[in-house]
Write a protein that holds these residues in place. Structure first.
Motif, PDB file in Angstrom:
ATOM      1  N   GLN A  30       6.627 -21.870 -10.179  1.00  0.00           N
ATOM      2  CA  GLN A  30       6.898 -22.766  -9.046  1.00  0.00           C
ATOM      3  C   GLN A  30       8.386 -22.940  -8.842  1.00  0.00           C
ATOM      4  OE1 GLN A  30       4.855 -26.340 -10.075  1.00  0.00           O
ATOM      5  NE2 GLN A  30       2.991 -25.775  -9.019  1.00  0.00           N
ATOM      6  N   PHE A  31       9.125 -22.968  -9.967  1.00  0.00           N
ATOM      7  CA  PHE A  31      10.581 -23.126  -9.839  1.00  0.00           C
ATOM      8  C   PHE A  31      11.262 -21.834  -9.430  1.00  0.00           C
ATOM      9  CE2 PHE A  31      11.316 -27.367 -10.917  1.00  0.00           C
ATOM     10  CZ  PHE A  31      10.453 -27.747 -11.930  1.00  0.00           C
ATOM     11  N   PHE A  33      10.154 -19.415  -7.260  1.00  0.00           N
ATOM     12  CA  PHE A  33       9.572 -18.664  -6.147  1.00  0.00           C
ATOM     13  C   PHE A  33      10.601 -18.159  -5.153  1.00  0.00           C
ATOM     14  CE2 PHE A  33       9.640 -22.675  -3.886  1.00  0.00           C
ATOM     15  CZ  PHE A  33       9.709 -22.313  -2.564  1.00  0.00           C
ATOM     16  N   LEU A  34      11.815 -18.719  -5.138  1.00  0.00           N
ATOM     17  CA  LEU A  34      12.836 -18.209  -4.219  1.00  0.00           C
ATOM     18  C   LEU A  34      13.814 -17.268  -4.898  1.00  0.00           C
ATOM     19  CD1 LEU A  34      13.552 -21.360  -2.088  1.00  0.00           C
ATOM     20  CD2 LEU A  34      12.690 -19.207  -1.267  1.00  0.00           C
ATOM     21  N   PHE A  35      13.548 -16.855  -6.125  1.00  0.00           N
ATOM     22  CA  PHE A  35      14.453 -15.955  -6.833  1.00  0.00           C
ATOM     23  C   PHE A  35      14.263 -14.534  -6.332  1.00  0.00           C
ATOM     24  CE2 PHE A  35      15.539 -19.511  -8.906  1.00  0.00           C
ATOM     25  CZ  PHE A  35      15.476 -19.605 -10.284  1.00  0.00           C
ATOM     26  N   VAL A  50      14.706 -19.219 -14.924  1.00  0.00           N
ATOM     27  CA  VAL A  50      14.537 -20.647 -14.610  1.00  0.00           C
ATOM     28  C   VAL A  50      15.288 -21.513 -15.619  1.00  0.00           C
ATOM     29  CG1 VAL A  50      12.826 -22.493 -14.629  1.00  0.00           C
ATOM     30  CG2 VAL A  50      12.387 -20.429 -13.342  1.00  0.00           C
ATOM     31  N   ALA A  53      18.799 -21.332 -14.754  1.00  0.00           N
ATOM     32  CA  ALA A  53      19.060 -22.118 -13.541  1.00  0.00           C
ATOM     33  C   ALA A  53      19.158 -23.603 -13.846  1.00  0.00           C
ATOM     34  CB  ALA A  53      17.961 -21.865 -12.514  1.00  0.00           C
ATOM     35  N   PHE A  54      18.301 -24.087 -14.732  1.00  0.00           N
ATOM     36  CA  PHE A  54      18.379 -25.497 -15.135  1.00  0.00           C
ATOM     37  C   PHE A  54      19.693 -25.788 -15.835  1.00  0.00           C
ATOM     38  CE2 PHE A  54      14.645 -26.806 -13.461  1.00  0.00           C
ATOM     39  CZ  PHE A  54      13.472 -26.429 -14.094  1.00  0.00           C
ATOM     40  N   MET A  57      22.325 -26.077 -13.240  1.00  0.00           N
ATOM     41  CA  MET A  57      22.225 -27.353 -12.525  1.00  0.00           C
ATOM     42  C   MET A  57      22.889 -28.466 -13.315  1.00  0.00           C
ATOM     43  SD  MET A  57      18.339 -27.166 -11.183  1.00  0.00           S
ATOM     44  CE  MET A  57      18.041 -28.912 -11.028  1.00  0.00           C
TER      45      MET A  57
END
Lengths: 163, 173
Positions: A30-31, A33-35, A50, A53-54, A57
């Motif tokens: 879900q996290f 899906f735009l990768f 992911v 990416a976290f 962030m």
């Protein structure tokens, strides 16, 4: 391909028992899906991207504040340079005169209300000229009678000295 | 990644609500609670203290409903003019918090709660006119070209021809 019913059913999550891996993998996907590419579709690649990416962030939170401050400083410096004073002098001078405008508001004024910004630079030039400091490239500000109010401004704390 | 996952939006109101006339966007509010379980105590106190009636009287434009549901946690359901439904879990909340949630829903527009670019929005952000290089006279960006601070440019066609001419006349003479 015909799958029998038991293969479609997910193992229902229960306490102290392993639940179906689908739930955790779906969470990561879900996290992601735009990768780009298979990192958005395959769990084993998505998990790595992911997590990274976290981390980004988290790391960017402090960096974002610094970068915004740098941007504001750059804009204030450029706007002040047109009026002949350095940006640091403006921020310092306004602080000394108890004019409470932060860098964010100053750069907004410089962009959207240029004449108000010019008047602020004039105030700062007047303050410094009263102290005997003259910025080298500056035009002298319009003559204003200040009666020493810039040097000792009336604020709620020192109002009693002026009554 | 956070900006891709949850895109940011600008502040907006449905149909520019509030520019000329303000209409309350909340149409129906339903308080679902249990008459016996302890996590609905706050909801029950909210009703018994008269705060629910006070809200209903103060807001005749909102249809207020009470829904006692056995053995379910308490929930506040708000329905808005744009068709959206928002739920607020008020599990074990004190009565004062339930009251605040009611009044919060009254002020909402029903739009999804998304991160904002900025907390302010204006279609006319500048009163004095946005800064341009010409605002204070042409004092910014002045200079002659070619500038010695720039990287040396390759010779132009005219200069090439002039160089050739000089070489040729040097050879001829």
């Amino acid at each position: 391909m015909h799958l029998t019913c038991p293969l479609w059913v997910r193992r229902i999550p229960k306490i102290y028992r392993n639940n179906d891996p689908f739930y955790l993998r779906n969470l990561y996907l879900q996290f992601s899906f735009l990768f780009r590419g298979r990192s958005s579709r395959c769990f084993r690649l998505a998990e790595q991207r992911v997590i990274k990416a976290f981390q980004h962030m988290n790391a960017m939170r402090a960096v974002r504040k610094d970068r915004f401050k740098q941007l504001c400083d750059e804009r204030i410096d450029a706007a002040c340079a047109q009026h002949g004073i350095p940006g640091k002098m403006l921020v310092d001078g306004l602080g000394r005169m108890n004019i409470q405008l932060n860098r964010k508001m100053l750069q907004q004024l410089a962009i959207y209300e240029p004449y108000s910004f010019k008047s602020l630079t004039d105030l700062v030039k007047q303050y410094h000229s009263e102290l005997g400091i003259v910025p080298p490239n500056a035009e002298p500000p319009a003559p204003v009678v200040t009666r020493g109010l810039l040097q000792s401004p009336i604020v709620p704390g020192n109002r009693k000295y002026y009554e | 990644m956070s900006r891709q996952m949850l895109p940011r939006v600008f502040l907006s109101q449905p149909l520019q609500n509030g520019v000329s006339r303000y209409t309350c966007q909340l149409k129906r509010i339903t308080l679902k609670f249990c008459k016996f379980r302890p996590n609905s105590l706050g909801a029950r106190e909210f009703i018994e203290n008269g705060d629910f009636l006070e809200f209903a009287r103060a807001n005749p434009q909102v249809a207020c409903y009470l829904k006692p549901r056995r053995n379910r946690p308490p929930v506040l359901q708000a329905e808005f003019a744009n068709g959206s439904v928002q739920l607020a879990r008020i599990d074990s909340f004190p009565a004062e918090f339930v009251r605040r949630w009611f009044w919060l829903m009254r002020g909402r527009s029903g739009d999804d709660l998304l991160p904002l670019h900025e907390n302010l929005r204006s279609f006319h952000p500048s009163v004095q006119g946005v800064w341009t290089p010409f605002t204070f006279g042409r004092s910014v960006g002045l200079g002659d070209l070619p500038d010695s601070r720039h990287r040396p440019m390759s010779p132009s066609a005219t200069e090439l021809i002039q160089q050739l001419h000089r070489l040729q006349s040097a050879r001829m003479s």
